[in-house]
Design a protein around this motif. Structure first.
Motif, PDB file in Angstrom:
ATOM      1  N   SER A  31       0.814  -1.218   0.000  1.00 27.28           N
ATOM      2  CA  SER A  31       0.000   0.000   0.000  1.00 27.28           C
ATOM      3  C   SER A  31       0.848   1.268   0.000  1.00 27.28           C
ATOM      4  O   SER A  31       0.395   2.321  -0.453  1.00 27.28           O
ATOM      5  CB  SER A  31      -0.944   0.003   1.214  1.00 27.28           C
ATOM      6  N   PRO A  86       2.945   2.980  -4.067  1.00 29.65           N
ATOM      7  CA  PRO A  86       2.523   4.045  -4.995  1.00 29.65           C
ATOM      8  C   PRO A  86       2.786   5.451  -4.473  1.00 29.65           C
ATOM      9  O   PRO A  86       2.945   6.391  -5.251  1.00 29.65           O
ATOM     10  CB  PRO A  86       1.010   3.787  -5.158  1.00 29.65           C
ATOM     11  N   ARG A  87       2.854   5.614  -3.151  1.00 23.79           N
ATOM     12  CA  ARG A  87       3.095   6.931  -2.566  1.00 23.79           C
ATOM     13  C   ARG A  87       4.574   7.268  -2.455  1.00 23.79           C
ATOM     14  O   ARG A  87       4.956   8.439  -2.576  1.00 23.79           O
ATOM     15  CB  ARG A  87       2.458   7.015  -1.166  1.00 23.79           C
ATOM     16  N   ARG A 113       8.552   6.337  -9.323  1.00 25.80           N
ATOM     17  CA  ARG A 113       8.036   5.906 -10.623  1.00 25.80           C
ATOM     18  C   ARG A 113       7.293   4.595 -10.447  1.00 25.80           C
ATOM     19  O   ARG A 113       7.561   3.838  -9.505  1.00 25.80           O
ATOM     20  CB  ARG A 113       9.180   5.696 -11.615  1.00 25.80           C
ATOM     21  N   PRO A 114       6.355   4.290 -11.336  1.00 29.05           N
ATOM     22  CA  PRO A 114       5.700   2.972 -11.276  1.00 29.05           C
ATOM     23  C   PRO A 114       6.564   1.905 -11.939  1.00 29.05           C
ATOM     24  O   PRO A 114       7.459   2.213 -12.727  1.00 29.05           O
ATOM     25  CB  PRO A 114       4.408   3.196 -12.072  1.00 29.05           C
ATOM     26  N   TRP A 142       1.235  -3.695 -11.380  1.00 27.08           N
ATOM     27  CA  TRP A 142       1.178  -2.395 -10.723  1.00 27.08           C
ATOM     28  C   TRP A 142      -0.255  -1.960 -10.413  1.00 27.08           C
ATOM     29  O   TRP A 142      -0.515  -1.346  -9.365  1.00 27.08           O
ATOM     30  CB  TRP A 142       1.878  -1.344 -11.579  1.00 27.08           C
ATOM     31  N   ASP A 143      -1.205  -2.287 -11.279  1.00 23.65           N
ATOM     32  CA  ASP A 143      -2.589  -1.871 -11.033  1.00 23.65           C
ATOM     33  C   ASP A 143      -3.145  -2.522  -9.766  1.00 23.65           C
ATOM     34  O   ASP A 143      -3.937  -1.908  -9.032  1.00 23.65           O
ATOM     35  CB  ASP A 143      -3.479  -2.193 -12.240  1.00 23.65           C
ATOM     36  N   VAL A 166      -1.282  -3.377  -7.147  1.00 19.09           N
ATOM     37  CA  VAL A 166      -0.606  -2.698  -6.037  1.00 19.09           C
ATOM     38  C   VAL A 166      -1.332  -1.387  -5.717  1.00 19.09           C
ATOM     39  O   VAL A 166      -1.577  -1.062  -4.548  1.00 19.09           O
ATOM     40  CB  VAL A 166       0.874  -2.435  -6.386  1.00 19.09           C
ATOM     41  N   GLU A 167      -1.696  -0.652  -6.755  1.00 22.68           N
ATOM     42  CA  GLU A 167      -2.454   0.582  -6.537  1.00 22.68           C
ATOM     43  C   GLU A 167      -3.809   0.286  -5.889  1.00 22.68           C
ATOM     44  O   GLU A 167      -4.264   1.029  -5.003  1.00 22.68           O
ATOM     45  CB  GLU A 167      -2.651   1.311  -7.856  1.00 22.68           C
ATOM     46  N   GLY A 225      -3.587  -0.205  -2.192  1.00 22.42           N
ATOM     47  CA  GLY A 225      -3.420   1.057  -1.482  1.00 22.42           C
ATOM     48  C   GLY A 225      -4.681   1.887  -1.387  1.00 22.42           C
ATOM     49  O   GLY A 225      -4.794   2.747  -0.504  1.00 22.42           O
ATOM     50  N   ASN A 226      -5.644   1.646  -2.272  1.00 24.44           N
ATOM     51  CA  ASN A 226      -6.846   2.482  -2.325  1.00 24.44           C
ATOM     52  C   ASN A 226      -8.104   1.797  -1.802  1.00 24.44           C
ATOM     53  O   ASN A 226      -9.077   2.462  -1.449  1.00 24.44           O
ATOM     54  CB  ASN A 226      -7.108   2.933  -3.771  1.00 24.44           C
TER      55      ASN A 226
END
Length: 297
Positions: A136, A139-140, A144-145, A202-203, A205-206, A209-210
């Motif tokens: 989480s 991404p913060r 870079r991704p 990566w999507d 992982v994002e 986090g959300n």
């Protein structure tokens, strides 16, 4: 006449002066552009192919503890000599907040020298949210991704070139990759991937986090929880269990173990130095060593 004689006398000196000026200009430029100097303070970045020619990027986070300095140095050697022409791969060591004065000094030195450490805002733990905090937070905190993010244990040996090769044909989105549990299963959609080393696009992982799903259910066997989150969120439509290329060291974990094989991607449960030595010798990791008069082995 005298002016002409002075010019003739001065010409050789001027020639020597400009020759050495040109020599030092070339030498200075070679030193400044030297790849070995440019890379001396970089993190572990795998592969010599320029980044723009890589097909995808991968960050491997090795979850470990702050005091395991010697083991980190060993793993830097193991991963620093590997390469992949397909992927830009970075290896970083991940742990929670530091708690000792000596940790702050020694780990600061590691960061200055290697720049390969991520310190999460958490208390060091195994099943109390460290994996959630890892995914989480990325991404913060990353600049870079990456196409893929991997979570790995510090007792696993990952062969980076075969790993990249296995990822090449797979989707870059909604991907969950690893060694599916239970050990005798070949169906990646039934349960979850082993904590030895699993990978998310990566999507995903994002999304971790959300989404409220992981945030509200982060305490317990963390690798199992990741599978639960993805199932509850109807995520990870693309799954890949890389058996038999990922496995536990021979004789350490029943059906999850088998003999070392050439097509290996990852070997887990390397708890002793003799196990590490056996694995490194089997895969002949020092084969690139050049002959030199400076040493004999």
């Amino acid at each position: 006449m005298r002016r002409r004689q002075l010019i003739l006398v001065a010409l050789p000196s001027l020639f020597i002066f400009f020759y050495f000026l040109y020599f030092f200009f070339i030498l200075f430029n070679v030193q400044v552009k030297s790849p070995s100097l440019a890379k001396s303070k970089n993190a572990i970045t795998i592969g010599e192919t320029p980044l723009e020619h890589k097909q995808f990027s991968l960050l491997i986070g090795i979850l470990t503890r702050p005091d395991k300095h010697d083991h980190r140095h060993f793993l830097r050697l193991v991963y620093g000599i590997q390469s992949s022409p397909l992927a830009h791969i970075e290896v970083k060591f991940v742990f929670c907040n530091l708690t000792k004065v000596e940790q702050r000094v020694l780990i600061a030195l590691e960061i200055l020298r290697f720049n390969d450490i991520i310190i999460l805002n958490c208390t060091e733990n195994m099943n109390n949210g460290k994996t959630y905090t890892y995914f989480s937070s990325l991404p913060r905190i990353l600049s870079r991704p990456y196409d893929y993010i991997m979570k790995a244990d510090d007792d696993v040996f990952i062969r980076l070139a075969p790993l990249a090769l296995s990822l090449e044909p797979l989707p870059r989105l909604d991907l969950y990759y690893g060694f599916v549990i239970p050990c005798n299963s070949m169906n990646p959609y039934v349960d979850y991937m082993s904590g030895m080393g699993f990978l998310l696009s990566w999507d995903l992982v994002e999304w971790i986090g959300n989404s409220n799903i992981p945030e509200n259910d982060k305490y317990g066997p963390e690798d199992k929880l990741v599978g639960k989150w993805l199932k509850m969120g109807n995520k990870a439509k693309n799954r890949f269990s890389n058996k038999p290329a990922m496995y536990d060291y021979p004789g350490t974990n029943g059906r999850c173990s088998h003999e070392l094989i050439p097509e290996t991607v990852a070997v887990h449960r390397l708890k002793r130095w003799d196990q590490w030595l056996n694995v490194l010798e089997y895969f002949n990791v020092t084969k690139e060593l050049k002959h030199s008069n400076l040493y004999h082995l």
